[in-house]
Write an enzyme that holds these catalytic residues in place. Structure first.
Site, PDB file in Angstrom:
ATOM      1  CG  LEU A 114      -6.868  -7.237   4.779  1.00 41.12           C
ATOM      2  CD1 LEU A 114      -7.574  -8.305   5.757  1.00 41.12           C
ATOM      3  CD2 LEU A 114      -5.608  -6.552   5.439  1.00 41.12           C
ATOM      4  CB  CYS A 115      -6.829  -5.535  -1.729  1.00 39.18           C
ATOM      5  SG  CYS A 115      -6.632  -5.792  -3.675  1.00 39.18           S
TER       6      CYS A 115
END
Length: 191
Positions: free
Chosen positions: A66-67
């Site tokens: 989720l970066c």
């Protein structure tokens, strides 16, 4: 006669890191520990034993699903496709250490890495990459390069054929960057 520094380092390493070979420590080989001494639990089960890749350059990358840098999975896969036939091994190491950006388990990590980004290189199970609870590989790397430790997701350690850190690339340097490709090509060309 054993150098006092080697003896002290061996004693400390034996206490701090029990996965190091006790025989190697007793023989004063602490300074010779290479990346090939480590292994990671694999995302799909079993282990990724770096010793199986002895003599081959490794790119070890802490990853997250989720970066803002998660699209680097695609670049890592492209690097793997381009250089794996010549000997490069890439190992992805999911970590939730930075911004809580890897909150899921193996199923979610598999979905992101394999299904969304087409990753075929080895993926480790989620691991800690910073601080006192860090995986032994990351402790070793931090000791070798204390000013170049992971500060975010997608930090890259390039390990040369000799098993030592050849280069380090922060998260802001994409896998397809000329600096990465040049360093990989140089590591592959080394004998």
């Amino acid at each position: 006669m054993i150098d006092r520094r080697i003896f002290v380092a061996a004693a400390l390493a034996a206490i701090v890191e029990p996965s190091y070979s006790r025989t190697a420590l007793a023989q004063g080989a602490v300074s010779r520990i290479t990346a090939y001494a480590f292994s990671f639990p694999a995302l799909a089960g079993g282990d990724i034993r770096l010793a199986e890749y002895t003599g081959r350059p490794l790119l070890v990358v802490n990853t997250a699903s989720l970066c803002v840098y998660t699209p680097q999975y695609t670049g890592l896969q492209e690097l793997w496709t381009e250089f794996s036939g010549r000997g490069l091994v890439i190992v992805g190491v999911p970590s939730n250490d930075f911004g809580g950006q890897e909150p899921g388990g193996a199923t979610e990590i598999t979905e992101t890495a394999h299904h969304q980004h087409g990753v075929t290189f080895p993926m480790a199970a989620k691991a800690v990459v910073k601080g006192p609870a860090a995986h032994p590989f990351y402790k070793w790397a931090a000791e070798a390069r204390p000013k170049e430790v992971p500060r975010w997701n997608f930090h890259k350690y390039l390990i040369g054929r000799d098993g030592y850190i050849a280069d380090v690339f922060p998260e802001s340097v994409a896998p397809g960057d000329t600096r990465v490709k040049t360093a990989v090509a140089r590591a592959l060309a080394a004998s």
